[in-house]
Every structure is written in C-alpha cells, then in structure tokens.
Scaffold this active site. Structure first.
Site, PDB file in Angstrom:
ATOM      1  N   CYS A 119       0.909  -1.072   0.109  1.00 24.25           N
ATOM      2  CA  CYS A 119       0.031   0.118  -0.127  1.00 24.25           C
ATOM      3  C   CYS A 119       0.827   1.393  -0.041  1.00 24.25           C
ATOM      4  CB  CYS A 119      -1.019  -0.049   1.137  1.00 24.25           C
ATOM      5  SG  CYS A 119      -0.040   0.116   2.727  1.00 24.25           S
ATOM      6  N   ASP A 158       2.548   2.569   2.731  1.00 24.38           N
ATOM      7  CA  ASP A 158       2.604   3.354   3.711  1.00 24.38           C
ATOM      8  C   ASP A 158       3.919   3.214   4.636  1.00 24.38           C
ATOM      9  OD1 ASP A 158      -0.339   3.726   3.690  1.00 24.38           O
ATOM     10  OD2 ASP A 158      -0.712   2.286   5.228  1.00 24.38           O
ATOM     11  N   CYS A 178      -2.178   6.244   4.806  1.00 25.23           N
ATOM     12  CA  CYS A 178      -3.664   6.691   4.997  1.00 25.23           C
ATOM     13  C   CYS A 178      -4.184   7.175   6.321  1.00 25.23           C
ATOM     14  CB  CYS A 178      -4.475   5.262   4.538  1.00 25.23           C
ATOM     15  SG  CYS A 178      -4.316   3.978   5.513  1.00 25.23           S
ATOM     16  N   CYS A 198      -2.507  -1.839   8.697  1.00 27.54           N
ATOM     17  CA  CYS A 198      -1.862  -0.609   9.253  1.00 27.54           C
ATOM     18  C   CYS A 198      -1.624  -0.848  10.848  1.00 27.54           C
ATOM     19  CB  CYS A 198      -3.149   0.622   9.232  1.00 27.54           C
ATOM     20  SG  CYS A 198      -3.513   1.096   7.758  1.00 27.54           S
TER      21      CYS A 198
END
Length: 167
Positions: A65, A67, A91, A134
């Site tokens: 992603c 991140d 995000c 996350c």
C-alpha cells in the site's frame, strides 16, 4: 477550505475517504470516529534525536500500500518509556495506528510495550479487515524501535567490556 471550516463543515473527514476507484468511494463515515480523531488530532507527531543512546528508532513499511511509519521511543535509566514520537506517510488508519501506538507505549517498560499487539490497536480503532495492515505496521514499528534501543544498550555494554578486558 477556510470558508468551509468557518461554516463548521468537517473538511478533513472528506479527505479521509478511501479511494476505491473512479466511481466508487466510501463516505467518510466508513472510518470510525476514533480513526478520524487521531487523524485530525494526531498525538506525538515529530522526531527524537536518533543518535541519542536512550532513543530507539523503528522504520517500517508496507510495499503493498506504500505506507511508511517511523516510530521512536525515549527510555529512561530505569527502562521506562518516557516519550514517543512518530512520522507516518500513509492513509488515515496508518496515521491513527501510529498515534495510538505512541500513546500506549508512553509510561510502559520496554517489556510491557513489547506486549502491545496489532489486534489490540485494531480493536481500539475499530479498523475494518482491509485496514488491519495499518495496525500490523504499528506493532512492527514498536518492535523495531525497541530492538534498536536494545541494540544501542548492548553495543555500549559490549564496548565497556572490551575496554575492561584490554586493561
């Protein structure tokens, strides 16, 4: 944006909408209010002196992603975490996970902080399954920062032992 803010409209929540394609987007309500709170009011953003002996730095990323999360902890002479900071590129859920992680590690011993699990972070923030990575990043960042701290402590002890042996 200033006009919207003055009228009381929550502009930031609109920025949190996950992009699911050109025509499909979830409303901001898809993010739990705890995620929105940590995104709009992140705790402990910043950096500590990474060269300090009592500061551990963890830098982790999720290639899938994009991140990237940097988490730092400052530990006192008794082994208690007295400060924590983060910088995250990602995000809203990644930022919220980082923010919560820094809140949770403060005041804990190194061993207590190592017991924080991604499932606890995900549960607290009510993360949906698609955002669990996350909270995994946050757990990994905590572990990496504490491993760096322990490495610094070990390397200094090793140097002292070498000096003592050469005498």
């Amino acid at each position: 944006m200033a006009a919207l803010r003055a009228s009381g409209v929550r502009v930031t929540a609109a920025l949190l909408r996950p992009c699911l394609g050109a025509q499909t987007a979830l409303p901001a309500a898809a993010y739990h209010e705890k995620v929105v709170d940590h995104y709009e009011n992140p705790r402990n953003v910043g950096s500590l002196d990474k060269s300090a002996r009592n500061v551990g730095t963890g830098l982790v990323g999720a290639p899938a992603c994009g991140d990237v999360m940097k988490l730092q902890v400052e530990v006192d002479e008794k082994g208690k975490i007295i400060d924590a900071r983060f910088k995250t590129f990602g995000c809203g859920s990644a930022i919220a996970s980082s923010s919560l992680a820094t809140e949770w590690v403060k005041g804990k011993t190194v061993d207590e902080a190592l017991k924080i699990r991604n499932t606890d972070i995900a549960k607290e923030l009510c993360l949906p399954p698609v955002k669990l990575h996350c909270s995994m990043l946050a757990e990994d960042a905590i572990k990496a920062a504490l491993a760096d701290y322990k490495l610094k402590q070990g390397s200094e002890t090793g140097e002292a032992e070498k000096d003592a042996a050469s005498v």
